[in-house]
Structure formats: C-alpha cells, structure tokens
Design a protein around this motif. Structure first.
Motif, PDB file in Angstrom:
ATOM      1  N   GLU A  57       0.821  -1.208   0.000  1.00  0.00           N
ATOM      2  CA  GLU A  57       0.000   0.000   0.000  1.00  0.00           C
ATOM      3  C   GLU A  57       0.857   1.260   0.000  1.00  0.00           C
ATOM      4  N   GLY A  58       2.010   1.194  -0.649  1.00  0.00           N
ATOM      5  CA  GLY A  58       2.868   2.361  -0.756  1.00  0.00           C
ATOM      6  C   GLY A  58       2.431   3.289  -1.876  1.00  0.00           C
ATOM      7  N   ILE A  59       2.948   4.517  -1.826  1.00  0.00           N
ATOM      8  CA  ILE A  59       2.681   5.512  -2.859  1.00  0.00           C
ATOM      9  C   ILE A  59       3.719   5.359  -3.963  1.00  0.00           C
ATOM     10  N   TYR A  60       3.257   5.281  -5.195  1.00  0.00           N
ATOM     11  CA  TYR A  60       4.176   5.183  -6.335  1.00  0.00           C
ATOM     12  C   TYR A  60       4.792   6.549  -6.635  1.00  0.00           C
ATOM     13  N   TRP A 350      -9.376   9.391   5.656  1.00  0.00           N
ATOM     14  CA  TRP A 350      -8.596  10.102   6.680  1.00  0.00           C
ATOM     15  C   TRP A 350      -7.461  10.960   6.105  1.00  0.00           C
ATOM     16  N   GLY A 351      -7.305  10.966   4.796  1.00  0.00           N
ATOM     17  CA  GLY A 351      -6.226  11.736   4.192  1.00  0.00           C
ATOM     18  C   GLY A 351      -6.491  11.924   2.709  1.00  0.00           C
ATOM     19  N   ASP A 352      -5.440  11.901   1.904  1.00  0.00           N
ATOM     20  CA  ASP A 352      -5.620  11.994   0.467  1.00  0.00           C
ATOM     21  C   ASP A 352      -4.554  11.166  -0.229  1.00  0.00           C
ATOM     22  N   LEU A 353      -4.614  11.129  -1.537  1.00  0.00           N
ATOM     23  CA  LEU A 353      -3.631  10.437  -2.358  1.00  0.00           C
ATOM     24  C   LEU A 353      -3.006  11.450  -3.310  1.00  0.00           C
ATOM     25  N   PRO A 354      -1.703  11.401  -3.520  1.00  0.00           N
ATOM     26  CA  PRO A 354      -1.092  12.320  -4.479  1.00  0.00           C
ATOM     27  C   PRO A 354      -1.643  12.068  -5.884  1.00  0.00           C
ATOM     28  N   LEU A 355      -1.866  13.138  -6.626  1.00  0.00           N
ATOM     29  CA  LEU A 355      -2.345  12.979  -7.990  1.00  0.00           C
ATOM     30  C   LEU A 355      -1.396  12.125  -8.814  1.00  0.00           C
ATOM     31  N   GLU A 356      -0.098  12.294  -8.602  1.00  0.00           N
ATOM     32  CA  GLU A 356       0.887  11.515  -9.348  1.00  0.00           C
ATOM     33  C   GLU A 356       0.701  10.020  -9.125  1.00  0.00           C
ATOM     34  N   TYR A 358      -2.215   8.473  -8.572  1.00  0.00           N
ATOM     35  CA  TYR A 358      -3.314   8.074  -9.458  1.00  0.00           C
ATOM     36  C   TYR A 358      -2.798   7.858 -10.883  1.00  0.00           C
ATOM     37  N   GLY A 359      -1.936   8.786 -11.333  1.00  0.00           N
ATOM     38  CA  GLY A 359      -1.453   8.727 -12.700  1.00  0.00           C
ATOM     39  C   GLY A 359      -0.452   7.622 -12.959  1.00  0.00           C
ATOM     40  N   ALA A 360       0.160   7.108 -11.891  1.00  0.00           N
ATOM     41  CA  ALA A 360       1.138   6.031 -12.043  1.00  0.00           C
ATOM     42  C   ALA A 360       0.492   4.650 -12.012  1.00  0.00           C
ATOM     43  N   LEU A 361      -0.540   4.468 -11.214  1.00  0.00           N
ATOM     44  CA  LEU A 361      -1.086   3.129 -10.974  1.00  0.00           C
ATOM     45  C   LEU A 361      -1.512   2.371 -12.234  1.00  0.00           C
ATOM     46  N   PRO A 362      -2.157   2.996 -13.223  1.00  0.00           N
ATOM     47  CA  PRO A 362      -2.570   2.204 -14.397  1.00  0.00           C
ATOM     48  C   PRO A 362      -1.412   1.561 -15.139  1.00  0.00           C
ATOM     49  N   LEU A 439       2.657   8.364 -18.000  1.00  0.00           N
ATOM     50  CA  LEU A 439       2.782   7.755 -16.682  1.00  0.00           C
ATOM     51  C   LEU A 439       2.983   8.852 -15.637  1.00  0.00           C
ATOM     52  N   GLY A 440       2.096   8.898 -14.655  1.00  0.00           N
ATOM     53  CA  GLY A 440       2.175   9.897 -13.595  1.00  0.00           C
ATOM     54  C   GLY A 440       1.520  11.211 -13.925  1.00  0.00           C
ATOM     55  N   GLY A 441       0.998  11.349 -15.153  1.00  0.00           N
ATOM     56  CA  GLY A 441       0.420  12.617 -15.570  1.00  0.00           C
ATOM     57  C   GLY A 441      -1.018  12.478 -15.995  1.00  0.00           C
ATOM     58  N   LEU A 442      -1.307  12.744 -17.241  1.00  0.00           N
ATOM     59  CA  LEU A 442      -2.670  12.638 -17.750  1.00  0.00           C
ATOM     60  C   LEU A 442      -2.910  11.215 -18.259  1.00  0.00           C
TER      61      LEU A 442
END
Length: 531
Positions: A57-60, A350-356, A358-362, A439-442
């Motif tokens: 469950e780490g942040i990419y 309880w928090g948020d996720l960095p937009l980057e 979201y853009g990396a996960l796919p 990747l990481g963007g749009l």
C-alpha cells in the motif's frame, strides 16, 4: 559460482516479454536462503516504484536506482513489485513475478546503483522446502508504448490452467459472477455492520443495480450491533442472504485472517477456517473478503493458496485485502474476484492520495492484475484533490471484476452520475490507452463492453491540461454519447451532463481539464443507446 547441485533454468519468451524460473530436482528437506537473480538497468533510467513490501500500500513515485542507492533512507532500497522502467531506447519495461505458490514473495533490493536483485524481506533467514524446488517466474514485460504495457497478458499466460473439475468453464464458470456492490464499512466504519442497516443496504443495492452487498468489518463482533437484541449470527446472515436473493443481490462477508482483533475472530486455525467457509456457504453467501495478511512469507503464501482452494471447493468467490501483489492467480483461480495490494481510496477517509500516484497506478500496479480501488466518491468531503468527475473516471480506469462503491448510497441515488453508476461494467472486452497519456500525468483510456464504449480521462498533473480526445477507436458507424465533464473551477462537484450527443470516429473533443479534473463518456449505437 560452481555447484554440484543439479538445476535447470526454464525460460518462456512472449511478444510482450520474458519469464524465467529455476527448477531444482531433489528429495527430502532443503533450505532456500536467497536468490542471485538480478536486473541491471541503464544508469539514470527512470523507474516508478513503491516501497511498501508488507501489504503493498505504498505511494508510487519516480526515481532512479542510483538515487535510491545513494539515499540515507535504506528502506528506499527495498521495492515492492511491480516496478516500471521508463523507455530507454524506446522500450517500456515492467519487473515483477508470476505464479507465486509455495514460495516466499519476491521483493526487489537496490544492490548497486544500476542493479536490482531478488530478495525475500518476509523470510530474511530463508525457509525449508520438501522435494523439488520450483521458483515463481521472474517476469520482465516489454512494450513499445503504454497501450502495449497495459494490454500485456504475459503474467496470466505463465499461470497454470484452472482445474476443470472446480472450474468446468474456466473464467466463465457459472458461479463466478463479476459485478458491482455497496460496502457497509468505508464511510460508515464498523457502524455499518449494525443489523438494522442491512436490509436497507440491500434495498440500496437493488436501486443502484448492484449485484452484491459486502457485509464488511464488525459483523462478527457483538460490539458493532449485528447481534443487537439477542440475534443469532448465522441465523441473521441466512435471513439477509434470503432477503438479498429475493432482490437479486448476493452477499459477500468479511473476516480478518489474524486473531486478536476487536472486529471479529480470525481464521488462522485451518479447522476454524473450513468451518467458517462451510457456514457461509450454508447461509447462502456468494463470496468472502479475507483481510490483514500483511505478509508474503512462504507460510502466508500457503495460506492464500489454501483459501483459494477451499473457497473454490465451496463455490465461493474470494477478495483478499491487506494482501500482497497479484501474480497471475486469476488464471488458475478465476474465482479470485479482486484483491487489494494497492494504496487505494480508503485513504481518502482520513487523508488523500497524491495525484501523481493516481497517474502512475494504471501503468505500474494495475498491469499486474485487478485492484480493489474503491472508486467513485461523490460527496465533497471525500473528493480531496480531485473532482467528482475524476472520481467517476477511476471506476473505468482502475479495473476490478468486483467494484465496491464506497460512498453513502443515497449520495449516488441523488447524483447526476446515477445512470453511469447503474450501467458501469466491471469487466471489459477491449482496452485502449489513448495517445497523449503519460505515466504519472494525464491518463486517457477507452474500454469496450459489448457494443458500448466508455472513455475516462483524469488529469493527474499539478497544473491544468489541454487534451484533444479523438474518438477514432470507434470504427465505422454512428454513436450516441452521454458525456460528463467538470465545469466549475472552485466547486469540485459542479459538472455538466450531456445526453444523446451524436459522435463517430471523426469526432474530436478539445478538453480543458483542471488539475485533479476529469471526463467520462459512454457511447453506444443509436439502436441500443439509453440514458
């Protein structure tokens, strides 16, 4: 290194990459203490990774092996697969493993500034094995572009075919039914398990065209209200399953794997595990969610496999949470309907996720397999750095054969998104990553279900973006589109819904997307188009 041990290297080469594993014949007990397999990357090659090897469950984020090796934080030298390497000489690469059974899960260690070596963080002292030693496949996916990366099926192709006795029609076996569902936890917490709420939840599922209700954490503990007023646990569950069946809503139930939690007993004892599954089956349950494994040690991997085998024997679907990465289990065990192993949107509670992220996960974690992402919040307090349209788009971009809608049911019923929520597929026939995605963007994707196409765009850049969305993937013929897009810069819930717009393969939409904004469209032939 010279050795007298007999061993074989098995290699399988596909159009989208290569898998290799070791086979070491023998009998009796032997000890595995490590592995020398490594990937050597070009100096400064950008790599997208996350460092959580406990439950993935780490942040990419984007880095390089050289930077990770030089970091004062030695934990950054441990990577949880999959990791994606940006193109060097025009080729994308993803590193992971496949067919993880009866072995310890692979973590990746930055051993030198350009070298990633296989490690086993959950079994650092090694483990004992009986008889032949067969490692999981060490996988390197390659692709010319992001569309090729997302559509690679090498990980599943390396898996064994499903047991024809347990799964006579493979993934199409009758009792394996993908779908959408509501979840009693999420915005309700364990309070959602109170008995008086359950039939209301079923009614809400029926109103939203959801096939399932997930009775989540707390229902097996007296303190959260499922047993209030002296009810019997299994009698109430049977009653709920019967009520759901009358409304075409199946019931999934949750259980923790470890002992000692306040939200219900664990399932570490094999006899207790089988008794729990037997009672679920007898009550009419369709599937189980097993939570908090938090390890991929060899012993824990054997527990995963035991759950897969024993649920299949009882025709129960299974959803793993607090879990490790997917390694192609769905080829052999197609009733694994989803799994976590991803930093998903429960974190918005309880928090948020960095937009980057979201853009990396796919193009990282989701390439390896399905992810229980909890897409589609609609109320303002849970949108954080995204808009409501961005949230709806995540249901298209982040695939899971079991979609769990996390927000309050009444918020969906009052939302202009309801027509799309009710018709959203949970499995797809075709996927296209559209030109302009990064990747990481749009991220822009088109997915087809039958004759209908769904398009989702999310802007994960820190600034607004312009994007020309070309519908040339539609092919011949005309379509009608329902289009949902953001219209407000300050109000993250403000959107415009257009229905029945004529489109075809020559159509291009010029989009202006705020940071954290999005677009969703559904397109179908005029003869089958519905609001």
């Amino acid at each position: 290194t010279e050795t007298k041990t007999e061993w074989y290297l098995e290699v399988r080469i596909f159009e989208d990459g290569v898998g290799m594993r070791y086979r070491i014949p023998g009998a009796g007990a032997r000890r595995v203490e490590g592995e020398a397999t490594a990937w050597v990357l070009p100096k400064d090659a950008p790599i997208w990774l996350q460092n959580d090897t406990r439950n993935y469950e780490g942040i990419y984020y984007r880095s390089s092996l050289e930077a990770l090796y030089a970091s004062d934080d030695v934990e950054k030298r441990w990577l949880g697969a999959p990791a994606t390497v940006e193109p060097v000489d025009g080729i994308w690469m993803l590193i992971t493993e496949a067919c993880l059974y009866r072995y310890s899960g692979m973590t990746l260690h930055v051993e030198e500034p350009t070298r990633l070596r296989v490690g086993f963080q959950d079994d650092p002292e090694g483990w004992e094995m009986q008889g032949e030693i067969l490692t999981p496949w060490r996988v390197t996916l390659v692709a010319a572009d992001l569309n090729g990366l997302v559509n690679a099926d090498l990980i599943q192709s390396l898996g064994e075919a499903p047991d024809p006795v347990l799964f006579p029609d493979g993934m199409a076996t009758e009792w394996i039914r993908p779908g959408k569902g509501l979840i009693t936890w999420a915005v309700f917490g364990n309070d959602g398990a109170q008995w008086w709420r359950q039939k209301w939840f079923v009614d809400m599922c029926a109103a939203m065209n959801c096939e399932y209700l997930l009775l989540d954490g707390g229902w097996r503990s007296e303190q959260w209200g499922f047993l209030r007023d002296g009810g019997d646990l299994w009698a109430r569950l049977t009653e709920l399953c019967q009520y759901g069946a009358e409304r075409n809503v199946g019931i999934f139930v949750w259980s923790a794997y470890p002992e000692g939690r306040d939200d219900g007993p664990g399932l570490t004892d094999p006899a207790e595990r089988r008794a729990f599954l037997d009672r679920c089956k007898a009550a009419g349950v369709k599937g189980v969610k097993i939570d908090f494994f938090d390890s991929e040690s060899r012993d824990t991997i054997e527990v995963y496999e035991a759950f897969l085998r024993e649920t299949a024997q009882r025709r129960l679907m299974v959803n793993f949470h607090g879990a490790n990465k997917p390694t192609g289990e769905t080829r052999t065990w197609p009733h694994e309907i989803t799994r976590e192993g991803i930093r998903e949107q429960e974190y918005l509670l309880w928090g948020d996720l960095p937009l980057e992220h979201y853009g990396a996960l796919p193009f990282t974690r989701m390439v390896a397999g399905h992810g229980d992402f909890l897409p589609g919040y609609v109320r303002p307090q849970y949108l954080k750095n995204t808009t409501s349209v961005f949230q709806l788009a995540t249901a298209v971009i982040f695939t899971s054969p079991f979609i769990c809608w996390p927000d309050h049911p009444e918020a969906y019923l009052e939302s202009p998104f309801l027509p799309l929520v009710r018709t959203m597929p949970s499995v797809w026939d075709e996927t296209r990553v559209l030109p302009g995605s990064e990747l990481g963007g749009l991220v822009a994707m088109a997915r087809r279900s039958g004759h209908d196409w769904f398009v989702a765009v999310i802007n994960c850049r820190p600034v607004p973006a312009e994007f020309d969305l070309r519908l040339d993937f539609l092919g011949d013929g005309s379509y009608r589109a329902m289009l949902i897009r953001d219209v407000g810069e300050d109000d993250k819930t403000e959107n415009l819904v257009e229905s029945g717009r004529p489109v075809d393969a020559s159509t291009t939409w010029a989009l202006q997307l705020s940071s954290g904004g999005g677009l969703v469209a559904r397109m179908g032939p005029p003869t089958s188009y519905t609001e």
